[in-house]
Design an enzyme around this catalytic site. Sequence first.
Site, PDB file in Angstrom:
ATOM      1  N   HIS B 132      36.057  36.840 -27.890  1.00  0.00           N
ATOM      2  CA  HIS B 132      36.349  35.409 -27.964  1.00  0.00           C
ATOM      3  C   HIS B 132      35.440  34.654 -26.998  1.00  0.00           C
ATOM      4  CE1 HIS B 132      38.954  31.741 -27.367  1.00  0.00           C
ATOM      5  NE2 HIS B 132      38.989  31.874 -28.681  1.00  0.00           N
ATOM      6  N   SER B 335      44.549  45.878 -39.263  1.00  0.00           N
ATOM      7  CA  SER B 335      44.343  44.430 -39.181  1.00  0.00           C
ATOM      8  C   SER B 335      44.918  43.720 -40.395  1.00  0.00           C
ATOM      9  CB  SER B 335      42.841  44.149 -39.086  1.00  0.00           C
ATOM     10  OG  SER B 335      42.602  42.769 -39.139  1.00  0.00           O
TER      11      SER B 335
END
Lengths: 415, 415
Positions: B132, B335
């Site tokens: 991120h 995921s």
Amino acid sequence: MSRNLMLMMRSLETGKQSMASVLARYRMTLIERTKNHLGYPYNLDFEYGALAQLQHFSINNLGDPFIESNYGVHSREFEVGVLDWFARLWELEKNEYWGYITNCGTEGNLHGILVGREVHPDGILYASRDSHYSVFKAARMYRMECEKVDTLVSGEIDCENFKAKLLLHREKPAIINVNIGTTVKGAVDDLDLVIQTLEETGFSHDRFYIHCDGALFGLMMPFVKRAPKVTFKKPIGSVSVSGHKFVGCPMPCGVQITRLEHINALSRNVEYLASRDATIMGSRNGHAPIFLWYTLNKKGYRGFQKEVQKCLRNAHYLKDRLRDAGIGAMLNELSSTVVLERPHDEEFIRKWQLACQGNIAHVVVMPNVTVEKIDKFLNELIAERATWYSDDGKNQSPCVASDIGKENCLCSLHK
Amino acid sequence: MSRNLMLMMRSLETGKQSMASVLARYRMTLIERTKNHLGYPYNLDFEYGALAQLQHFSINNLGDPFIESNYGVHSREFEVGVLDWFARLWELEKNEYWGYITNCGTEGNLHGILVGREVHPDGILYASRDSHYSVFKAARMYRMECEKVDTLVSGEIDCENFKAKLLLHREKPAIINVNIGTTVKGAVDDLDLVIQTLEETGFSHDRFYIHCDGALFGLMMPFVKRAPKVTFKKPIGSVSVSGHKFVGCPMPCGVQITRLEHINALSRNVEYLASRDATIMGSRNGHAPIFLWYTLNKKGYRGFQKEVQKCLRNAHYLKDRLRDAGIGAMLNELSSTVVLERPHDEEFIRKWQLACQGNIAHVVVMPNVTVEKIDKFLNELIAERATWYSDDGKNQSPCVASDIGKENCLCSLHK
């Protein structure tokens, strides 16, 4: 809160049937605690019923307020509306400012000082001892050299000492935190004198950056007659103010305004983002701007002016009545923070939620602090004091001359 | 939002009579935008009606969650309850952990990396390219040396490259950001392999600090069978997770858990708060912990497990249907983030609020993303695609082999 309630909360998943009763009890606690609160600069008097409908939405103002992101559930329009209002208040043109709604006063200071550091990478941070702790935290986080400047008894920055410190580091740019209302004493640093001091010691405008921490008073000062002005027409770089303080808001928030030119410099270096990354936080609470927009809109300039005047009036009333009762107290001009001797009893401090430092405590007179509440507090304090201190001189009230000045102290030595 | 509504918002104080109508229109916009949202990992399906009564209070968890401050209107008990729950989830004993409820994932990363830097002041920060952006922002804010590590096609950190970079800086401690679910591809870095790599290159446990950025997946992984475990029984320093993502919350928030021993080194006492300063923010939203407490309590471990399974099932359904329709797509094991070719039309991207990077976009299948919503999206995408791309080979769908691998690409070359 009772130990029992606390245990229930900690035992998640063991008492599902009792969630409603936990919440009901918690609500009663909140009502009680809100009623007796005096020590923090939070306006607890607000009514946002009209906005309850918005609690169903996950409102997130990701990233830069002025750049649309792909996440559609945001409140950017309200945010920009609020920012425009503050930019106008502090006299910065629409096309010359940048800003955002922060999570609290600390985020404003972290941002302002970061912008200052990016403008002057080898700058030294100067801040008075009475500055908010987040200023010194910023210095540590950002690995900046930091000089603590002395304060006057009032809590204002001591510009003589500031000058001496500046002269020690003439070769390096200066980043200055100016307090528009210190946390403990509500003292307003003299912005004009700070600028004059910088100029006199040979700092040209391109060699310093001033961040104004206006947590509480940044929003009150503009409505006080004769108050020195915080304005971007002076050589300042940023101003921050809290939203949950004078405005009042269910959760902490704040407003940060800076010059667009600085932000362009700051975000130029960020090559890893499609949109620019100029805020401290990434995801941002989209409800806060709507609360602020709602109150600004509802009260308007005139509404704030009236409330500020009421607060100052009530603060003077409190200070006068304290001194009439023989209790040392100080009230800075331009401030609604009444500083007094620290009450002897911790229970009393907790009940009224007074913030204390050393021998002193303070009451911050906000719009929700009425004359009735002040009277109740005073009567209790006077009654309790009679039990804490005796006339025979054995137990005496503390001397607060070194904290608030001889002229404000009413201890046995100074009265 | 219409330009008209925007102008009204900006013209604060000129249209008081229309506040109600601005809000009503804004609510309609939010409903519409919430309905069509697919691109961000926010669970938009929550119901906090029982908590609406608390919006009347200014709830502020100033400072440290474990130290009572003088401000009484707080929700520390709820906060500590939530923290206890997460500490248990990640297997750290009550008397060995410290943590707090943050404002968002970014604050968690800023805190974790700051703790790492304070433990190893001359440490180098290692993070994969797919980390991120807040991780790289932290490096810059904190003036840390930072090494970007390559990633595999899946988005996972490439431990071969990590090893090579570690060997270049053998003499300095390592601070590593491990992604428990990357932002774009939902890839989970192999924590065990990261630790093994550190050990193999001669880094003893006292010479590295691992922060796990579990923004979305930190809370989903514990409920996935066969998923590698994030646990403090391994040599990690901190874990952060977002609260507004899988749990769902009206405003951004997050949970930060670290080892108590690290915090004792970091924190400073702040006298006037009667607390210590170990958080990034000072004033903290006291509503967020109550939202989290409410959902954790209501759903419990089993409720989360069911929701995680549903998300994974629906994600597989979406991936399979995309590929059946001849659209390249990838879904990492563990995921619920389905990566696909970037739709050709910006209008379509905006409508479904897809986050894009280069040639790819993604859909994050959260509990509010039902099979019906997926079908609606798919049908629209397939219909639109027929107008974007032609069979004659003139206009072709983009090749995404370099983004998600040849085996997942269905462009004319790879199908």
